[in-house]
Structure formats: structure tokens, C-alpha cells
Design a protein around this motif. Structure first.
Motif, PDB file in Angstrom:
ATOM      1  N   ILE A  31       0.849  -1.250  -0.038  1.00  0.00           N
ATOM      2  CA  ILE A  31       0.049   0.047  -0.012  1.00  0.00           C
ATOM      3  C   ILE A  31       0.719   1.246   0.046  1.00  0.00           C
ATOM      4  O   ILE A  31       1.813   1.414   0.860  1.00  0.00           O
ATOM      5  N   LEU A  32       0.606   2.213  -0.980  1.00  0.00           N
ATOM      6  CA  LEU A  32       1.272   3.457  -1.143  1.00  0.00           C
ATOM      7  C   LEU A  32       0.706   4.336  -0.470  1.00  0.00           C
ATOM      8  O   LEU A  32      -0.635   4.853  -1.308  1.00  0.00           O
ATOM      9  N   LEU A  33       0.870   5.066   0.590  1.00  0.00           N
ATOM     10  CA  LEU A  33       0.197   5.964   1.086  1.00  0.00           C
ATOM     11  C   LEU A  33       0.522   7.568   0.701  1.00  0.00           C
ATOM     12  O   LEU A  33       1.777   7.710   0.894  1.00  0.00           O
ATOM     13  N   ASP A  34      -0.356   8.463   0.289  1.00  0.00           N
ATOM     14  CA  ASP A  34       0.239   9.822  -0.107  1.00  0.00           C
ATOM     15  C   ASP A  34      -0.873  10.883   0.290  1.00  0.00           C
ATOM     16  O   ASP A  34      -2.008  10.609   0.536  1.00  0.00           O
ATOM     17  N   GLY A  35      -0.258  11.983   0.604  1.00  0.00           N
ATOM     18  CA  GLY A  35      -1.257  13.269   0.982  1.00  0.00           C
ATOM     19  C   GLY A  35      -0.343  14.140   1.572  1.00  0.00           C
ATOM     20  O   GLY A  35       0.998  14.122   1.862  1.00  0.00           O
ATOM     21  N   ALA A  36      -0.824  15.352   1.804  1.00  0.00           N
ATOM     22  CA  ALA A  36      -0.150  16.537   2.295  1.00  0.00           C
ATOM     23  C   ALA A  36       0.331  15.939   3.986  1.00  0.00           C
ATOM     24  O   ALA A  36      -0.264  15.045   4.489  1.00  0.00           O
ATOM     25  N   LEU A  37       0.983  16.814   4.385  1.00  0.00           N
ATOM     26  CA  LEU A  37       1.408  16.772   5.945  1.00  0.00           C
ATOM     27  C   LEU A  37       0.240  16.975   6.719  1.00  0.00           C
ATOM     28  O   LEU A  37      -0.710  17.711   6.456  1.00  0.00           O
ATOM     29  N   ALA A  38      -0.019  16.025   7.761  1.00  0.00           N
ATOM     30  CA  ALA A  38      -0.945  15.823   8.666  1.00  0.00           C
ATOM     31  C   ALA A  38      -2.547  15.643   8.052  1.00  0.00           C
ATOM     32  O   ALA A  38      -3.273  15.680   8.557  1.00  0.00           O
ATOM     33  N   ALA A  39      -2.231  15.081   6.726  1.00  0.00           N
ATOM     34  CA  ALA A  39      -3.498  14.492   6.071  1.00  0.00           C
ATOM     35  C   ALA A  39      -4.087  13.262   6.843  1.00  0.00           C
ATOM     36  O   ALA A  39      -5.436  12.750   6.928  1.00  0.00           O
ATOM     37  N   GLY A  40      -3.255  12.469   7.422  1.00  0.00           N
ATOM     38  CA  GLY A  40      -3.777  11.355   8.106  1.00  0.00           C
ATOM     39  C   GLY A  40      -3.117   9.833   7.976  1.00  0.00           C
ATOM     40  O   GLY A  40      -3.598   8.992   7.879  1.00  0.00           O
ATOM     41  N   LYS A  41      -2.044   9.968   7.060  1.00  0.00           N
ATOM     42  CA  LYS A  41      -1.186   8.920   6.531  1.00  0.00           C
ATOM     43  C   LYS A  41      -0.920   7.801   7.871  1.00  0.00           C
ATOM     44  O   LYS A  41      -1.092   6.606   7.813  1.00  0.00           O
ATOM     45  N   ILE A 124      -4.853  10.600   0.436  1.00  0.00           N
ATOM     46  CA  ILE A 124      -5.587  10.900   1.586  1.00  0.00           C
ATOM     47  C   ILE A 124      -5.649  12.601   1.048  1.00  0.00           C
ATOM     48  O   ILE A 124      -4.569  13.173   1.424  1.00  0.00           O
ATOM     49  N   GLY A 125      -6.684  13.148   0.886  1.00  0.00           N
ATOM     50  CA  GLY A 125      -6.961  14.695   0.771  1.00  0.00           C
ATOM     51  C   GLY A 125      -7.752  15.184   1.705  1.00  0.00           C
ATOM     52  O   GLY A 125      -8.549  14.523   2.568  1.00  0.00           O
ATOM     53  N   PHE A 126      -7.683  16.579   2.000  1.00  0.00           N
ATOM     54  CA  PHE A 126      -8.545  17.342   3.066  1.00  0.00           C
ATOM     55  C   PHE A 126      -9.755  17.163   2.430  1.00  0.00           C
ATOM     56  O   PHE A 126     -10.226  17.641   1.177  1.00  0.00           O
ATOM     57  N   GLY A 127     -10.818  17.213   3.341  1.00  0.00           N
ATOM     58  CA  GLY A 127     -12.025  17.673   3.080  1.00  0.00           C
ATOM     59  C   GLY A 127     -12.487  19.019   3.233  1.00  0.00           C
ATOM     60  O   GLY A 127     -11.654  19.946   3.591  1.00  0.00           O
ATOM     61  N   ASP A 128     -13.987  19.020   3.382  1.00  0.00           N
ATOM     62  CA  ASP A 128     -14.585  20.617   3.573  1.00  0.00           C
ATOM     63  C   ASP A 128     -14.580  20.945   5.185  1.00  0.00           C
ATOM     64  O   ASP A 128     -14.878  21.988   5.474  1.00  0.00           O
ATOM     65  N   THR A 129     -14.393  20.005   5.962  1.00  0.00           N
ATOM     66  CA  THR A 129     -14.298  20.376   7.521  1.00  0.00           C
ATOM     67  C   THR A 129     -12.824  19.779   7.840  1.00  0.00           C
ATOM     68  O   THR A 129     -11.949  19.142   7.335  1.00  0.00           O
ATOM     69  N   GLU A 130     -12.651  20.281   9.374  1.00  0.00           N
ATOM     70  CA  GLU A 130     -11.239  19.922   9.684  1.00  0.00           C
ATOM     71  C   GLU A 130     -10.900  18.556   9.768  1.00  0.00           C
ATOM     72  O   GLU A 130      -9.907  17.991   9.569  1.00  0.00           O
ATOM     73  N   SER A 131     -12.008  17.857  10.096  1.00  0.00           N
ATOM     74  CA  SER A 131     -11.873  16.294  10.202  1.00  0.00           C
ATOM     75  C   SER A 131     -12.078  15.355   8.979  1.00  0.00           C
ATOM     76  O   SER A 131     -11.774  14.125   8.901  1.00  0.00           O
ATOM     77  N   ALA A 132     -12.710  16.053   7.839  1.00  0.00           N
ATOM     78  CA  ALA A 132     -13.144  15.395   6.823  1.00  0.00           C
ATOM     79  C   ALA A 132     -12.095  15.084   5.770  1.00  0.00           C
ATOM     80  O   ALA A 132     -10.784  16.023   5.882  1.00  0.00           O
ATOM     81  N   ARG A 133     -11.916  13.940   5.263  1.00  0.00           N
ATOM     82  CA  ARG A 133     -10.976  13.610   4.177  1.00  0.00           C
ATOM     83  C   ARG A 133     -11.573  13.012   3.172  1.00  0.00           C
ATOM     84  O   ARG A 133     -12.777  12.497   3.173  1.00  0.00           O
ATOM     85  N   LEU A 134     -11.031  12.977   2.093  1.00  0.00           N
ATOM     86  CA  LEU A 134     -11.247  12.050   0.830  1.00  0.00           C
ATOM     87  C   LEU A 134     -10.195  11.199   0.409  1.00  0.00           C
ATOM     88  O   LEU A 134      -8.969  11.510   0.191  1.00  0.00           O
TER      89      LEU A 134
END
Length: 153
Positions: A31-41, A124-134
Motif C-alpha cells: 500500500i502506497l500512502l500519499d497526501g499532504a502533511l497531517a492528512a492522516g497517513k 488522503i486529501g483534505f475535505g470540507d471540514t477539519e476532520s473530513a478527508r477524501l
């Protein structure tokens, strides 16, 4: 290429999706995980390792590069590839034995993605709220098609 997008409202949803994915994993999976810092990897990895049956403390391997967690389903190799310059440097870490006998989870995986033949990429991308992710799952391998179909939104 197979792709599936799953909107996540909060950490409980992330835990649920990680647990659902864990049920389909087997030795040799990458599994290759990517996303911005603090996205939740690392959070995703922690939830995945727990779902695989380990109660070890899962921490980011930023400075150690790799952590190994023992689970009833075999070892989980957790790598942070952020500081690696590419697949060749990754190869020289000497972790090959885990690729066939364990499950590999690699944060910042796009940096070394060419090293593997059939990985599952999760962005892992950020969503519309602080806790939401895509969560966006992609793979070119037929191995992952039924797994992605089984994951619920």
C-alpha cells in the motif's frame, strides 16, 4: 486503472475503512500512502495495523525510515519514504524479505512507487471540514479490483 473515491467524515470513518481493507490484505501486498502533511497517513496505518490484530504503538517512521509491527496475519512493514531519493535508495535499505512475507505500507509512496509491480495507492486529501478527508484508491493491478469493489462508501 481502477479508482475508487471514499469521502471520510472523521477518524471513526477512517478506522472503519482501514479495517475493511485489512480484511482483504495478504502477504506480499503493498500500500502506497500519499497526501499532504497531517492528512492522516500515519493514523490510517495505525488503524490498519490494529485491524490486523496488533496492539503495538504505531508511530511515524520519519526518522527511523522503517518500523515493523508483528500481527497474527504476519509482519507489517511501515516505511516513510519522504527522505528517500527514489526506488534505488529504497532498495538499498535491505527490506526485501518483508515484501513477500508481510504487508508493506509506505508513506510518501509515490516517491518509490516504481519499485513495486502491483501496489494499491491511497491518496488522503483534505475535505470540507477539519476532520473530513477524501480517500482515493487507485491501482493498475487486477489484484485490487475486487477489494475496491468491496469497500463501502
Amino acid at each position: 486503472m481502477t479508482e475508487k473515491r471514499i469521502p471520510i467524515a472523521d477518524e471513526a470513518d477512517t478506522t472503519r475503512i482501514a479495517a475493511a481493507l485489512a480484511g482483504h490484505l495478504r502477504a506480499g501486498d503493498v500500500i502506497l500512502l500519499d497526501g499532504a502533511l497531517a492528512a492522516g497517513k500515519t493514523f490510517f496505518t495505525r488503524a490498519l495495523v490494529r485491524a490486523l490484530g496488533s496492539d503495538e504503538a504505531v508511530t511515524s517512521p520519519t526518522y527511523t525510515i522503517a518500523n515493523i509491527y508483528e500481527t497474527p496475519r504476519g509482519p507489517v512493514l511501515h516505511v516513510d519514504a519522504y527522505r528517500l531519493k527514489g526506488a534505488q535508495e529504497f532498495y538499498h535499505l535491505g527490506l526485501e524479505e518483508y515484501f513477500e512475507t508481510g504487508i508493506s505500507v509506505i508513506e510518501w509512496g509515490e516517491r518509490i512507487g516504481d519499485f513495486f509491480d502491483a501496489p494499491l495507492a491511497i491518496h488522503i486529501g483534505f475535505g470540507d471540514t477539519e476532520s473530513a478527508r477524501l480517500l482515493t484508491f487507485t491501482s493498475d493491478s487486477p489484484r485490487w479490483t475486487p477489494v475496491l469493489e468491496a469497500l463501502s462508501c
